[in-house]
Design a protein around this motif. Structure first.
Motif, PDB file in Angstrom:
ATOM      1  N   UNK A   4       0.695  -1.296   0.087  1.00  0.00           N
ATOM      2  CA  UNK A   4      -0.196  -0.437  -0.032  1.00  0.00           C
ATOM      3  C   UNK A   4       0.643   1.418  -0.095  1.00  0.00           C
ATOM      4  N   UNK A   5       2.361   0.875   0.474  1.00  0.00           N
ATOM      5  CA  UNK A   5       3.175   2.156   0.341  1.00  0.00           C
ATOM      6  C   UNK A   5       3.960   2.317  -0.235  1.00  0.00           C
ATOM      7  N   UNK A   6       4.306   3.878  -1.505  1.00  0.00           N
ATOM      8  CA  UNK A   6       5.672   3.725  -2.111  1.00  0.00           C
ATOM      9  C   UNK A   6       6.072   4.126  -1.958  1.00  0.00           C
ATOM     10  N   UNK A   7       7.999   4.314  -2.462  1.00  0.00           N
ATOM     11  CA  UNK A   7       9.142   4.821  -2.685  1.00  0.00           C
ATOM     12  C   UNK A   7       8.679   5.790  -2.347  1.00  0.00           C
ATOM     13  N   UNK A   8       8.767   6.931  -1.462  1.00  0.00           N
ATOM     14  CA  UNK A   8       8.872   8.486  -1.233  1.00  0.00           C
ATOM     15  C   UNK A   8       9.904   8.835  -2.195  1.00  0.00           C
ATOM     16  N   UNK A   9       9.477   9.621  -3.335  1.00  0.00           N
ATOM     17  CA  UNK A   9      10.760  10.650  -3.388  1.00  0.00           C
ATOM     18  C   UNK A   9      10.688  12.520  -2.104  1.00  0.00           C
ATOM     19  N   UNK A  17      -0.816   8.330   2.276  1.00  0.00           N
ATOM     20  CA  UNK A  17      -1.778   9.614   2.464  1.00  0.00           C
ATOM     21  C   UNK A  17      -2.515  10.083   1.515  1.00  0.00           C
ATOM     22  N   UNK A  18      -2.435   9.822   0.201  1.00  0.00           N
ATOM     23  CA  UNK A  18      -3.692  10.107  -0.763  1.00  0.00           C
ATOM     24  C   UNK A  18      -3.432   9.174  -1.871  1.00  0.00           C
ATOM     25  N   UNK A  19      -5.179   8.523  -1.252  1.00  0.00           N
ATOM     26  CA  UNK A  19      -5.461   7.830  -1.926  1.00  0.00           C
ATOM     27  C   UNK A  19      -5.994   7.410  -3.613  1.00  0.00           C
ATOM     28  N   UNK A  20      -6.580   9.240  -3.814  1.00  0.00           N
ATOM     29  CA  UNK A  20      -6.829   9.453  -5.341  1.00  0.00           C
ATOM     30  C   UNK A  20      -5.786   9.022  -5.604  1.00  0.00           C
ATOM     31  N   UNK A  21      -4.167   9.629  -5.447  1.00  0.00           N
ATOM     32  CA  UNK A  21      -3.027   9.772  -6.012  1.00  0.00           C
ATOM     33  C   UNK A  21      -3.474  11.404  -7.399  1.00  0.00           C
ATOM     34  N   UNK A  22      -3.175  10.880  -8.531  1.00  0.00           N
ATOM     35  CA  UNK A  22      -3.418  11.777  -9.541  1.00  0.00           C
ATOM     36  C   UNK A  22      -4.831  12.881  -9.440  1.00  0.00           C
ATOM     37  N   UNK A  24      -6.789  13.286  -7.139  1.00  0.00           N
ATOM     38  CA  UNK A  24      -7.007  13.801  -5.816  1.00  0.00           C
ATOM     39  C   UNK A  24      -6.988  15.354  -6.137  1.00  0.00           C
ATOM     40  N   UNK A  25      -6.764  15.944  -7.011  1.00  0.00           N
ATOM     41  CA  UNK A  25      -7.095  17.561  -6.712  1.00  0.00           C
ATOM     42  C   UNK A  25      -8.364  17.549  -7.992  1.00  0.00           C
ATOM     43  N   UNK A  26      -8.906  16.760  -8.628  1.00  0.00           N
ATOM     44  CA  UNK A  26     -10.188  16.557  -9.847  1.00  0.00           C
ATOM     45  C   UNK A  26     -10.791  15.950  -8.395  1.00  0.00           C
ATOM     46  N   UNK A  27     -10.672  15.972  -7.598  1.00  0.00           N
ATOM     47  CA  UNK A  27     -12.001  14.857  -6.158  1.00  0.00           C
ATOM     48  C   UNK A  27     -12.026  15.892  -5.179  1.00  0.00           C
TER      49      UNK A  27
END
Length: 63
Positions: A4-9, A17-22, A24-27
């Motif tokens: 459920x997590x990815x390596x954070x840049x 922390x942001x389940x909608x990913x890209x 989220x802004x639209x949501x």
């Protein structure tokens, strides 16, 4: 690493922390638009028409 997590840049949060990913802004914008619509007042003319419809339905039910 967990599924459920990815390596954070640097400067980026994990997916948890942001389940909608890209999207989220639209949501966020859709939610803001919906909230604005819900809180708008019903125009007087529309409220009058709804009242007339309700009275007509009530009179029809009595017949």
């Amino acid at each position: 690493m967990d599924k459920n997590t990815t390596a954070s840049a640097p400067g980026r949060e994990s997916r948890t922390a942001d389940p909608l990913g890209p999207n989220s802004e639209i949501g966020r914008k859709l939610k803001q638009y919906y909230d604005d619509l819900v809180h708008d007042e019903v125009p007087d003319r529309f409220a009058e028409l709804l009242g007339q419809l309700e009275r007509a339905e009530t009179a029809q039910d009595k017949d």
